[in-house]
Design a protein around this motif. Sequence first.
Motif, PDB file in Angstrom:
ATOM      1  N   ARG A 115       3.800  -7.741  -0.339  1.00  0.00           N
ATOM      2  CA  ARG A 115       2.851  -7.524  -1.433  1.00  0.00           C
ATOM      3  C   ARG A 115       3.345  -8.262  -2.659  1.00  0.00           C
ATOM      4  NH1 ARG A 115       1.445  -1.067  -1.022  1.00  0.00           N
ATOM      5  NH2 ARG A 115       0.669  -1.115   1.111  1.00  0.00           N
ATOM      6  N   GLN A 116       2.550  -8.218  -3.724  1.00  0.00           N
ATOM      7  CA  GLN A 116       2.947  -8.864  -4.974  1.00  0.00           C
ATOM      8  C   GLN A 116       2.907  -7.857  -6.112  1.00  0.00           C
ATOM      9  OE1 GLN A 116       0.616 -12.358  -5.812  1.00  0.00           O
ATOM     10  NE2 GLN A 116       2.087 -13.643  -4.732  1.00  0.00           N
ATOM     11  N   THR A 117       3.876  -8.014  -7.026  1.00  0.00           N
ATOM     12  CA  THR A 117       3.883  -7.192  -8.230  1.00  0.00           C
ATOM     13  C   THR A 117       2.826  -7.726  -9.186  1.00  0.00           C
ATOM     14  OG1 THR A 117       5.502  -8.588  -9.349  1.00  0.00           O
ATOM     15  CG2 THR A 117       6.376  -6.781  -8.008  1.00  0.00           C
TER      16      THR A 117
ATOM     17  N   ALA B 144       3.403  -9.067 -11.895  1.00  0.00           N
ATOM     18  CA  ALA B 144       3.933 -10.317 -12.441  1.00  0.00           C
ATOM     19  C   ALA B 144       3.884 -11.456 -11.422  1.00  0.00           C
ATOM     20  CB  ALA B 144       5.365 -10.109 -12.914  1.00  0.00           C
ATOM     21  N   GLY B 145       3.406 -11.187 -10.195  1.00  0.00           N
ATOM     22  CA  GLY B 145       3.284 -12.239  -9.191  1.00  0.00           C
ATOM     23  C   GLY B 145       4.500 -12.418  -8.298  1.00  0.00           C
ATOM     24  N   LYS B 146       5.490 -11.548  -8.389  1.00  0.00           N
ATOM     25  CA  LYS B 146       6.687 -11.649  -7.545  1.00  0.00           C
ATOM     26  C   LYS B 146       6.429 -10.938  -6.219  1.00  0.00           C
ATOM     27  CE  LYS B 146       9.647 -13.117 -10.798  1.00  0.00           C
ATOM     28  NZ  LYS B 146      10.567 -14.181 -10.762  1.00  0.00           N
ATOM     29  N   ASP B 147       6.917 -11.510  -5.119  1.00  0.00           N
ATOM     30  CA  ASP B 147       6.755 -10.887  -3.806  1.00  0.00           C
ATOM     31  C   ASP B 147       7.754  -9.757  -3.615  1.00  0.00           C
ATOM     32  OD1 ASP B 147       4.720 -12.558  -3.067  1.00  0.00           O
ATOM     33  OD2 ASP B 147       5.997 -13.951  -1.959  1.00  0.00           O
ATOM     34  N   TYR B 148       7.306  -8.722  -2.920  1.00  0.00           N
ATOM     35  CA  TYR B 148       8.191  -7.654  -2.483  1.00  0.00           C
ATOM     36  C   TYR B 148       7.685  -7.152  -1.143  1.00  0.00           C
ATOM     37  CZ  TYR B 148       4.830  -4.002  -3.899  1.00  0.00           C
ATOM     38  OH  TYR B 148       3.732  -3.203  -4.030  1.00  0.00           O
ATOM     39  N   VAL B 149       8.523  -6.412  -0.439  1.00  0.00           N
ATOM     40  CA  VAL B 149       8.166  -5.904   0.879  1.00  0.00           C
ATOM     41  C   VAL B 149       8.201  -4.388   0.843  1.00  0.00           C
ATOM     42  CG1 VAL B 149       8.829  -5.834   3.309  1.00  0.00           C
ATOM     43  CG2 VAL B 149       9.095  -7.935   2.020  1.00  0.00           C
ATOM     44  N   ARG B 150       7.211  -3.788   1.470  1.00  0.00           N
ATOM     45  CA  ARG B 150       7.164  -2.336   1.635  1.00  0.00           C
ATOM     46  C   ARG B 150       7.200  -2.068   3.129  1.00  0.00           C
ATOM     47  NH1 ARG B 150       3.321   0.884   3.275  1.00  0.00           N
ATOM     48  NH2 ARG B 150       3.415   3.076   2.783  1.00  0.00           N
ATOM     49  N   TYR B 151       8.089  -1.161   3.536  1.00  0.00           N
ATOM     50  CA  TYR B 151       8.139  -0.781   4.942  1.00  0.00           C
ATOM     51  C   TYR B 151       8.442   0.707   5.051  1.00  0.00           C
ATOM     52  CZ  TYR B 151      13.236  -1.507   4.497  1.00  0.00           C
ATOM     53  OH  TYR B 151      14.546  -1.469   4.108  1.00  0.00           O
ATOM     54  N   VAL B 152       8.128   1.271   6.211  1.00  0.00           N
ATOM     55  CA  VAL B 152       8.281   2.698   6.437  1.00  0.00           C
ATOM     56  C   VAL B 152       9.225   2.908   7.612  1.00  0.00           C
ATOM     57  CG1 VAL B 152       7.101   4.868   6.968  1.00  0.00           C
ATOM     58  CG2 VAL B 152       5.940   3.117   5.602  1.00  0.00           C
ATOM     59  N   VAL B 153      10.243   3.750   7.396  1.00  0.00           N
ATOM     60  CA  VAL B 153      11.203   4.095   8.439  1.00  0.00           C
ATOM     61  C   VAL B 153      11.006   5.562   8.799  1.00  0.00           C
ATOM     62  CG1 VAL B 153      13.659   4.330   9.013  1.00  0.00           C
ATOM     63  CG2 VAL B 153      12.873   2.383   7.664  1.00  0.00           C
ATOM     64  N   ALA B 154      10.888   5.836  10.091  1.00  0.00           N
ATOM     65  CA  ALA B 154      10.756   7.212  10.577  1.00  0.00           C
ATOM     66  C   ALA B 154      12.114   7.685  11.073  1.00  0.00           C
ATOM     67  CB  ALA B 154       9.742   7.282  11.709  1.00  0.00           C
ATOM     68  N   THR B 155      12.512   8.867  10.629  1.00  0.00           N
ATOM     69  CA  THR B 155      13.752   9.481  11.100  1.00  0.00           C
ATOM     70  C   THR B 155      13.413  10.844  11.692  1.00  0.00           C
ATOM     71  OG1 THR B 155      14.196  10.499   8.947  1.00  0.00           O
ATOM     72  CG2 THR B 155      15.175   8.341   9.354  1.00  0.00           C
ATOM     73  N   THR B 156      14.181  11.237  12.688  1.00  0.00           N
ATOM     74  CA  THR B 156      13.984  12.547  13.304  1.00  0.00           C
ATOM     75  C   THR B 156      15.152  13.425  12.921  1.00  0.00           C
ATOM     76  OG1 THR B 156      12.816  11.532  15.128  1.00  0.00           O
ATOM     77  CG2 THR B 156      13.611  13.768  15.472  1.00  0.00           C
TER      78      THR B 156
END
Length: 147
Positions: A44-46, A48-60
């Motif tokens: 995704r982008q902020t 201000a136009g900077k790229d960033y990554v969003r991810y989801v981790v599942a833990t049990t």
Amino acid sequence: MFSALRSAVPARRAAVRALSTSAPRADVARMQLLGRLVADPETRQTRAGKDYVRYVVATTDPLGPPGEEGGERPEPTTSYHNIFAFGESAVQRLSTIGKGTQVLVDADFRLARQPSEDGAAPAQTNILVQHRSIAVISRPKPAEPAA
């Protein structure tokens, strides 16, 4: 005699200060998560136009102790953690990791309290997790083609 005691006290206080190795600004809240990626990381982008990554981790969560009077153990619960990664190297690295990959994530976090809109309900606490590093533990096995 008292002058000797007075001179010893400041020296002792100075020694205590010398042993302190961290300043308040060096205090951090960190966590490690061992789990699986729920989906492919999203770039995704902020504003201000900077790229960033969003991810989801599942833990049990592990099983707890047996129930009252030796009854059944409670079912394990799954928790989902939203993680954000900033920087060009993180974006490139995370684009190669896919859904189902088991990862070990080292991250910083902070709690953000948001008051309710109506003021009657309790404030909501969100955990903001920022990625520091990620290590791939295992990748999912490729699906076998149908015969």
